[in-house]
Design a protein around this motif. Sequence first.
Motif, PDB file in Angstrom:
ATOM      1  N   THR A   1       0.839  -1.198   0.000  1.00  0.00           N
ATOM      2  CA  THR A   1       0.000   0.000   0.000  1.00  0.00           C
ATOM      3  C   THR A   1       0.874   1.247   0.000  1.00  0.00           C
ATOM      4  O   THR A   1       2.040   1.195   0.402  1.00  0.00           O
ATOM      5  CB  THR A   1      -0.974   0.007   1.198  1.00  0.00           C
ATOM      6  OG1 THR A   1      -1.935   1.054   1.032  1.00  0.00           O
ATOM      7  CG2 THR A   1      -0.234   0.205   2.516  1.00  0.00           C
ATOM      8  N   HIS A   2       0.307   2.337  -0.465  1.00  0.00           N
ATOM      9  CA  HIS A   2       1.050   3.594  -0.615  1.00  0.00           C
ATOM     10  C   HIS A   2       0.331   4.692   0.154  1.00  0.00           C
ATOM     11  O   HIS A   2      -0.897   4.759   0.145  1.00  0.00           O
ATOM     12  CB  HIS A   2       1.130   3.955  -2.097  1.00  0.00           C
ATOM     13  CG  HIS A   2       2.005   5.134  -2.403  1.00  0.00           C
ATOM     14  ND1 HIS A   2       3.371   5.107  -2.225  1.00  0.00           N
ATOM     15  CD2 HIS A   2       1.720   6.382  -2.879  1.00  0.00           C
ATOM     16  CE1 HIS A   2       3.885   6.262  -2.581  1.00  0.00           C
ATOM     17  NE2 HIS A   2       2.906   7.065  -2.977  1.00  0.00           N
TER      18      HIS A   2
ATOM     19  N   ALA B   1      -8.270   1.650   2.106  1.00  0.00           N
ATOM     20  CA  ALA B   1      -7.325   0.616   1.682  1.00  0.00           C
ATOM     21  C   ALA B   1      -7.026  -0.383   2.794  1.00  0.00           C
ATOM     22  O   ALA B   1      -6.726  -1.551   2.526  1.00  0.00           O
ATOM     23  CB  ALA B   1      -6.029   1.267   1.189  1.00  0.00           C
ATOM     24  N   THR B   2      -7.096   0.052   4.044  1.00  0.00           N
ATOM     25  CA  THR B   2      -6.810  -0.869   5.149  1.00  0.00           C
ATOM     26  C   THR B   2      -8.021  -1.695   5.562  1.00  0.00           C
ATOM     27  O   THR B   2      -7.849  -2.735   6.201  1.00  0.00           O
ATOM     28  CB  THR B   2      -6.305  -0.099   6.382  1.00  0.00           C
ATOM     29  OG1 THR B   2      -7.261   0.916   6.714  1.00  0.00           O
ATOM     30  CG2 THR B   2      -4.944   0.520   6.128  1.00  0.00           C
TER      31      THR B   2
ATOM     32  N   VAL C   1       1.931  -6.713   5.174  1.00  0.00           N
ATOM     33  CA  VAL C   1       1.765  -5.476   4.411  1.00  0.00           C
ATOM     34  C   VAL C   1       3.122  -4.822   4.181  1.00  0.00           C
ATOM     35  O   VAL C   1       3.883  -4.573   5.130  1.00  0.00           O
ATOM     36  CB  VAL C   1       0.829  -4.488   5.138  1.00  0.00           C
ATOM     37  CG1 VAL C   1       0.613  -3.241   4.287  1.00  0.00           C
ATOM     38  CG2 VAL C   1      -0.517  -5.152   5.453  1.00  0.00           C
TER      39      VAL C   1
ATOM     40  N   THR D   1       0.794   4.746   8.580  1.00  0.00           N
ATOM     41  CA  THR D   1       0.306   3.412   8.245  1.00  0.00           C
ATOM     42  C   THR D   1       1.020   2.338   9.055  1.00  0.00           C
ATOM     43  O   THR D   1       0.375   1.439   9.616  1.00  0.00           O
ATOM     44  CB  THR D   1       0.473   3.132   6.742  1.00  0.00           C
ATOM     45  OG1 THR D   1      -0.211   4.143   5.999  1.00  0.00           O
ATOM     46  CG2 THR D   1      -0.095   1.767   6.380  1.00  0.00           C
TER      47      THR D   1
ATOM     48  N   VAL E   1      -1.849  -5.006  -4.714  1.00  0.00           N
ATOM     49  CA  VAL E   1      -1.667  -3.609  -4.327  1.00  0.00           C
ATOM     50  C   VAL E   1      -3.037  -3.018  -4.047  1.00  0.00           C
ATOM     51  O   VAL E   1      -3.964  -3.172  -4.855  1.00  0.00           O
ATOM     52  CB  VAL E   1      -0.963  -2.794  -5.430  1.00  0.00           C
ATOM     53  CG1 VAL E   1      -0.785  -1.336  -4.981  1.00  0.00           C
ATOM     54  CG2 VAL E   1       0.383  -3.413  -5.790  1.00  0.00           C
ATOM     55  N   ILE E   2      -3.184  -2.389  -2.899  1.00  0.00           N
ATOM     56  CA  ILE E   2      -4.420  -1.653  -2.577  1.00  0.00           C
ATOM     57  C   ILE E   2      -4.022  -0.247  -2.141  1.00  0.00           C
ATOM     58  O   ILE E   2      -3.207  -0.078  -1.227  1.00  0.00           O
ATOM     59  CB  ILE E   2      -5.243  -2.305  -1.448  1.00  0.00           C
ATOM     60  CG1 ILE E   2      -5.506  -3.783  -1.716  1.00  0.00           C
ATOM     61  CG2 ILE E   2      -6.574  -1.565  -1.279  1.00  0.00           C
ATOM     62  CD1 ILE E   2      -6.297  -4.475  -0.608  1.00  0.00           C
ATOM     63  N   VAL E   3      -4.597   0.758  -2.780  1.00  0.00           N
ATOM     64  CA  VAL E   3      -4.354   2.153  -2.410  1.00  0.00           C
ATOM     65  C   VAL E   3      -5.690   2.858  -2.226  1.00  0.00           C
ATOM     66  O   VAL E   3      -6.747   2.325  -2.570  1.00  0.00           O
ATOM     67  CB  VAL E   3      -3.511   2.884  -3.479  1.00  0.00           C
ATOM     68  CG1 VAL E   3      -2.163   2.208  -3.667  1.00  0.00           C
ATOM     69  CG2 VAL E   3      -4.264   2.960  -4.804  1.00  0.00           C
TER      70      VAL E   3
ATOM     71  N   THR F   1       1.690   7.070  -6.634  1.00  0.00           N
ATOM     72  CA  THR F   1       0.727   5.994  -6.875  1.00  0.00           C
ATOM     73  C   THR F   1       0.792   5.513  -8.322  1.00  0.00           C
ATOM     74  O   THR F   1       0.741   4.311  -8.607  1.00  0.00           O
ATOM     75  CB  THR F   1      -0.692   6.477  -6.540  1.00  0.00           C
ATOM     76  OG1 THR F   1      -0.736   6.906  -5.175  1.00  0.00           O
ATOM     77  CG2 THR F   1      -1.711   5.363  -6.740  1.00  0.00           C
TER      78      THR F   1
END
Length: 377
Positions: free
Chosen positions: A166-167, A181-182, A197, A212, A243-245, A262
């Motif tokens: 994640t970013h 995203a979380t 993560v 984060t 990938v989840i942003v 991103t």
Amino acid sequence: MIVNGKHYRTIWPNPENRTEIIIVDQRKLPHLFVTETLRTVEDAITAIKEMHVRGAGLIGITAGYGIYLAALAAPDNCFDKCIKKNSTELGNSRPTARNLKWAVERVCRAMETVNTPEQKRKIAFQEANNIADEDVFFCRQIGKHGLEIIRKIRNQKKGKTVNILTHCNAGWLAFADYGSATAPIYAARDAGINIHVWVDETRPWNQGAKLTAWELQQEKIDNTLICDNTGGHLMQHGLVDLVIVGTDRTTHTGDVANKIGTYLKALAAYDNNIPFYVALPSSTIDWTLDNGMEIPIEQRTGEEITTITGMDNNNSISTISLAADGTQAANYSFDITPARLITGLITERGIVAAEKNAIHNLFPEGGQINRQEQGIS
């Protein structure tokens, strides 16, 4: 979420004095957990501009409560005029996140349904609370839908740990609770799925390193901090499954504005055939913009790049220079990830392709807003 074993939201009315709004001052994290009290609309504007609060959802909620604080202070004999002025000032406090003006407009519309200043103050408080509660509910729903993506990957890996990159911070600290995203990560943890993560540091504000990683530690979720340029290397070596942003604004055609960097993660994911998902509540969708390149990109002071703030050996928070005096720096806060690089959008109503027709089918009322604003009957 949990901080030192206690549940918190990021923002809440003071239960002993509802003319005060309490926030977590995120500038002090992860070293100090400090709350701050907002008493005026000017306090809310400062909190948004100077990043005491940040993240699309939380910016919107803070703006909603800001209108409520403006209503408390507005004189009865010029109430509407004062609210209009304060609404403009709040709406312009940061340019990129859609939730900001969306929340301001929503609370103002609610006040238009009643007549007297006292009624308007009451309904402004109710609507600001509604925005916060809705934000929590939407994030939990995002978690439920995103869980299915993680569960599928876990099954493909025959129960092995799922590695998610994640970013920035699209977690609890960017919303009222849970995060976008979380949320799927927390849902997967609760479902007994082993999660790890990869946390981008996310320069220049280091929201990944400061926020984060700290947030995941509080929730006892395995995580590893990496510098921003490490993600591509990890993907090439099969160390990232997903990938989840988050996003600060998403066009109704599927383009996404999110924290600078991103776009580069999306390119690396695309090149390595790794799913790239964006998690968002529908309040983040801009129904008027067709092209993400039209989204205003905030440029902040270069000092955020040439200096860095942290805790020194004397347990004092201090700022030091990273570059020579007089160094010029360009500080673009966001970039645009085009829809073609996005595997899907995880919303409160389900997972949808980053494509106009699919988005409009899932949110038909949003398409109607678009038509009305363009003057189409």
